[in-house]
Write a protein that holds these residues in place. Structure first.
Motif, PDB file in Angstrom:
ATOM      1  N   ALA A  15       0.864  -1.176   0.000  1.00 19.69           N
ATOM      2  CA  ALA A  15       0.000   0.000   0.000  1.00 19.69           C
ATOM      3  C   ALA A  15       0.904   1.230   0.000  1.00 19.69           C
ATOM      4  O   ALA A  15       2.133   1.118   0.001  1.00 19.69           O
ATOM      5  N   LYS A  16       0.282   2.386   0.002  1.00 20.22           N
ATOM      6  CA  LYS A  16       1.055   3.628  -0.043  1.00 20.22           C
ATOM      7  C   LYS A  16       2.013   3.735   1.129  1.00 20.22           C
ATOM      8  O   LYS A  16       3.145   4.202   0.984  1.00 20.22           O
ATOM      9  N   GLN A  17       1.576   3.265   2.314  1.00 17.78           N
ATOM     10  CA  GLN A  17       2.390   3.432   3.520  1.00 17.78           C
ATOM     11  C   GLN A  17       3.220   2.202   3.883  1.00 17.78           C
ATOM     12  O   GLN A  17       4.108   2.291   4.727  1.00 17.78           O
ATOM     13  N   TYR A  18       2.905   1.045   3.272  1.00 19.35           N
ATOM     14  CA  TYR A  18       3.520  -0.205   3.740  1.00 19.35           C
ATOM     15  C   TYR A  18       4.020  -1.077   2.587  1.00 19.35           C
ATOM     16  O   TYR A  18       3.421  -1.123   1.512  1.00 19.35           O
ATOM     17  N   ASN A  19       5.134  -1.776   2.886  1.00 17.77           N
ATOM     18  CA  ASN A  19       5.608  -2.874   2.054  1.00 17.77           C
ATOM     19  C   ASN A  19       5.232  -4.189   2.724  1.00 17.77           C
ATOM     20  O   ASN A  19       4.836  -4.207   3.895  1.00 17.77           O
ATOM     21  N   ARG A  20       5.407  -5.265   1.969  1.00 22.86           N
ATOM     22  CA  ARG A  20       5.108  -6.586   2.518  1.00 22.86           C
ATOM     23  C   ARG A  20       6.328  -7.472   2.379  1.00 22.86           C
ATOM     24  O   ARG A  20       6.965  -7.519   1.321  1.00 22.86           O
ATOM     25  N   VAL A  28       5.428  -4.024   6.557  1.00 26.48           N
ATOM     26  CA  VAL A  28       6.548  -3.220   7.071  1.00 26.48           C
ATOM     27  C   VAL A  28       6.324  -1.764   6.695  1.00 26.48           C
ATOM     28  O   VAL A  28       6.177  -1.432   5.512  1.00 26.48           O
ATOM     29  N   SER A  29       6.327  -0.887   7.698  1.00 31.20           N
ATOM     30  CA  SER A  29       6.108   0.534   7.450  1.00 31.20           C
ATOM     31  C   SER A  29       7.256   1.117   6.612  1.00 31.20           C
ATOM     32  O   SER A  29       8.418   0.758   6.770  1.00 31.20           O
ATOM     33  N   LYS A  30       6.894   2.050   5.714  1.00 32.79           N
ATOM     34  CA  LYS A  30       7.904   2.727   4.891  1.00 32.79           C
ATOM     35  C   LYS A  30       8.529   3.921   5.615  1.00 32.79           C
ATOM     36  O   LYS A  30       9.469   4.531   5.112  1.00 32.79           O
ATOM     37  N   TYR A  31       7.986   4.223   6.791  1.00 29.82           N
ATOM     38  CA  TYR A  31       8.472   5.393   7.528  1.00 29.82           C
ATOM     39  C   TYR A  31       9.905   5.150   8.015  1.00 29.82           C
ATOM     40  O   TYR A  31      10.235   4.055   8.478  1.00 29.82           O
ATOM     41  N   PRO A  32      10.786   6.145   7.923  1.00 26.58           N
ATOM     42  CA  PRO A  32      12.196   5.963   8.327  1.00 26.58           C
ATOM     43  C   PRO A  32      12.392   6.044   9.843  1.00 26.58           C
ATOM     44  O   PRO A  32      12.836   7.069  10.383  1.00 26.58           O
ATOM     45  N   PHE A  33      12.103   4.969  10.537  1.00 24.28           N
ATOM     46  CA  PHE A  33      12.265   4.944  11.999  1.00 24.28           C
ATOM     47  C   PHE A  33      13.746   4.880  12.383  1.00 24.28           C
ATOM     48  O   PHE A  33      14.566   4.269  11.692  1.00 24.28           O
ATOM     49  N   GLU A  34      14.038   5.500  13.529  1.00 29.75           N
ATOM     50  CA  GLU A  34      15.369   5.418  14.127  1.00 29.75           C
ATOM     51  C   GLU A  34      15.204   5.133  15.609  1.00 29.75           C
ATOM     52  O   GLU A  34      14.239   5.595  16.236  1.00 29.75           O
ATOM     53  N   SER A  35      16.143   4.398  16.185  1.00 30.45           N
ATOM     54  CA  SER A  35      16.028   4.016  17.598  1.00 30.45           C
ATOM     55  C   SER A  35      15.992   5.233  18.513  1.00 30.45           C
ATOM     56  O   SER A  35      15.366   5.202  19.586  1.00 30.45           O
ATOM     57  N   GLU A 210       1.536   4.461   9.537  1.00 26.62           N
ATOM     58  CA  GLU A 210       2.953   4.204   9.246  1.00 26.62           C
ATOM     59  C   GLU A 210       3.913   4.897  10.202  1.00 26.62           C
ATOM     60  O   GLU A 210       5.049   4.447  10.385  1.00 26.62           O
ATOM     61  N   GLU A 211       3.491   5.975  10.862  1.00 26.09           N
ATOM     62  CA  GLU A 211       4.393   6.676  11.783  1.00 26.09           C
ATOM     63  C   GLU A 211       4.349   6.087  13.200  1.00 26.09           C
ATOM     64  O   GLU A 211       5.105   6.518  14.068  1.00 26.09           O
ATOM     65  N   GLN A 212       3.462   5.111  13.442  1.00 20.76           N
ATOM     66  CA  GLN A 212       3.361   4.480  14.756  1.00 20.76           C
ATOM     67  C   GLN A 212       3.566   2.971  14.679  1.00 20.76           C
ATOM     68  O   GLN A 212       4.335   2.407  15.456  1.00 20.76           O
ATOM     69  N   HIS A 213       2.864   2.327  13.733  1.00 26.42           N
ATOM     70  CA  HIS A 213       2.901   0.869  13.653  1.00 26.42           C
ATOM     71  C   HIS A 213       3.989   0.433  12.674  1.00 26.42           C
ATOM     72  O   HIS A 213       3.818   0.490  11.458  1.00 26.42           O
ATOM     73  N   ILE A 214       5.089  -0.023  13.258  1.00 27.09           N
ATOM     74  CA  ILE A 214       6.256  -0.387  12.439  1.00 27.09           C
ATOM     75  C   ILE A 214       5.992  -1.681  11.682  1.00 27.09           C
ATOM     76  O   ILE A 214       6.241  -1.768  10.476  1.00 27.09           O
ATOM     77  N   TYR A 215       5.493  -2.690  12.420  1.00 31.68           N
ATOM     78  CA  TYR A 215       5.195  -3.994  11.812  1.00 31.68           C
ATOM     79  C   TYR A 215       3.745  -4.367  12.113  1.00 31.68           C
ATOM     80  O   TYR A 215       3.254  -4.157  13.231  1.00 31.68           O
ATOM     81  N   LEU A 216       3.093  -4.944  11.124  1.00 30.45           N
ATOM     82  CA  LEU A 216       1.746  -5.490  11.289  1.00 30.45           C
ATOM     83  C   LEU A 216       1.815  -6.969  10.923  1.00 30.45           C
ATOM     84  O   LEU A 216       2.147  -7.315   9.783  1.00 30.45           O
ATOM     85  N   TYR A 217       1.483  -7.833  11.885  1.00 31.59           N
ATOM     86  CA  TYR A 217       1.762  -9.268  11.767  1.00 31.59           C
ATOM     87  C   TYR A 217       0.524 -10.080  11.389  1.00 31.59           C
ATOM     88  O   TYR A 217      -0.603  -9.723  11.712  1.00 31.59           O
ATOM     89  N   SER A 218       0.788 -11.204  10.759  1.00 29.80           N
ATOM     90  CA  SER A 218      -0.230 -12.244  10.615  1.00 29.80           C
ATOM     91  C   SER A 218      -0.057 -13.215  11.783  1.00 29.80           C
ATOM     92  O   SER A 218       0.970 -13.191  12.486  1.00 29.80           O
ATOM     93  N   LYS A 219      -1.017 -14.094  11.995  1.00 27.24           N
ATOM     94  CA  LYS A 219      -0.875 -15.091  13.057  1.00 27.24           C
ATOM     95  C   LYS A 219       0.313 -16.012  12.779  1.00 27.24           C
ATOM     96  O   LYS A 219       1.041 -16.392  13.705  1.00 27.24           O
TER      97      LYS A 219
END
Length: 413
Positions: A15-20, A28-35, A210-219
């Motif tokens: 999607a626009k905000q996420y890769n798979r 996986v969020s496309k947002y450039p997160f840093e620790s 995308e700016e909060q949820h870094i990963y969205l999981y399946s079961k």
């Protein structure tokens, strides 16, 4: 993020905000997160600092203050979660809640007799919930502490973690061999593409932050993550917001022991706040039953309304068809009237012609009789003529004989 938690860098557009992830199927969020974003130094505007709790969370809950949000959570999801925790986590256990947020679950755990410790990153929110709820809370990362627990809880945390493997590894190291891990996180259906997900699981779209949820999981992805750190026994239970939105599960290294209802009841009767928990649970169940009854009645009403709308539409179509048939009947009636008028005129004409024909037939009969009479007369005349002709021929012969005889006499004399 350019890499999935499983280490795979082969990501496809979802999607626009996420890769798979093409390996484990995680979004996986496309947002450039840093620790450094999660190191809350300026708590007023930090990533999960005061502004996040007072603005973002209150708005998401539809409330004006954090106190109202706490009350809302205690009335609904906290009691729902606690019912399952009492079933899977032994009474009076030493428990840790990672990412306790507003502390409402840890608050209820205290009343249920559990020995709780909560972990949260924001110094401001830690100070707030200590003052408001009087719970045991540690301000900082769970990974910083080294202590063994009977159970570790994390609700709506896993999707915010940059390195979930390291977090769960720390959980596995910090939990007793017969301990239980309890988590809730958004549930992604890997069988659906983005368009199908919007149609079949429309509520899940709200999880694409995308700016909060870094990963969205399946079961399947969660199972893979849990088993990789030693949690081999996993049980999914119905999620509070629905299994098309969240997943709610318990995991352990050894087979889990289930607490029976009678044991839970005896335990709650024995702890100071236990009867309050029982009362809240009973009220929650009554509310849920009422909600279910209302939803069922609403569905019935909607079904009846739909049926009424269908009948109204059918009636409308029937009336339109009836109107069309009425117009057709009127048109045919007009045509019939015209036909009857024309038929009447033709009948009069036929009757007139019949009379003329009858008169003509009568005249013809008279003429026929006249012809027959004339024919007879003609025949008689012809017969008379023939007789006179024979008479003339006879007289002519006699005359010729007389003249011949007179001539002979003259010649002799």
């Amino acid at each position: 993020m350019e890499e999935c938690w499983c280490g795979n860098k082969n990501l496809s557009e979802y999607a626009k905000q996420y890769n798979r992830c093409d390996d484990c199927g995680t979004l996986v969020s496309k947002y450039p997160f840093e620790s450094s974003m999660f190191e809350i130094q300026k708590d007023e505007n930090g990533y999960y600092g005061r502004n996040y709790w007072e603005s973002v969370m209150t708005k998401a809950a539809g409330k004006n203050t954090l106190s109202e949000v706490i009350d809302l959570y205690l009335e609904e999801r906290v009691i729902y979660w606690l019912k399952y925790i009492l079933k899977y986590v032994k009474p009076g256990a030493v428990v840790a809640e990672i990412g306790c947020g507003l502390g409402q679950l840890s608050y209820a755990l205290q009343y249920a007799g559990y020995q709780q410790t909560a972990y949260e990153l924001s110094p401001w929110i830690c100070s707030y919930i200590q003052q408001e709820l009087k719970i045991q809370v540690h301000c900082g990362s769970f990974e910083e502490k080294s202590r063994m627990y009977d159970s570790i809880l994390a609700f709506d945390v896993l999707e915010h973690v940059m390195n979930p493997y390291e977090l769960l590894k720390k959980c596995a190291e910090s939990i007793k061999e017969d301990g239980v891990l309890c988590m809730q996180t958004p549930c992604f259906n890997p069988r659906l593409n983005y368009e199908q997900m919007q149609k079949e699981c429309p509520r899940f779209k709200g999880m694409l932050r995308e700016e909060q949820h870094i990963y969205l999981y399946s079961k399947a992805a969660v199972k893979r993550l849990l088993t990789s750190v030693g949690f081999t026994h996993i049980e999914f239970v119905p999620a509070f917001f629905g299994d098309d939105y969240d997943m709610f599960f318990f995991a352990s290294k050894e087979p889990m022991q289930i607490n029976e209802p009678q044991e839970i009841d005896r335990y709650l009767n024995a702890v100071p706040g236990g009867r309050l928990i029982k009362a809240m649970t009973a009220l929650f169940d009554q509310k849920q039953d009422a909600v279910c009854s209302f939803q069922a009645e609403r569905e019935n009403s909607m079904a009846r309304l739909h049926q009424a709308e269908q009948m109204a539409e059918e009636l409308k179509e029937s009336e339109a068809d009836r109107s069309a048939r009425l117009e057709q009947v009127q048109s045919l009636s007009d045509m019939l009237k015209e036909s009857e008028a024309d038929r009447s005129a033709r009948l009069e004409q036929i009757q007139s012609l019949t009379r003329v024909l009858e008169e003509s037939e009568a005249d013809r009969s008279a003429r026929l009789e006249q012809i027959q009479s004339l024919t007879r007369m003609l025949e008689e005349s012809e017969a008379d003529r023939s007789a006179r002709l024979e008479q003339i021929q006879s007289l002519t012969k006699m005359l010729k004989e007389r003249e011949a005889k007179q001539k002979q006499n003259r010649n002799r004399g």
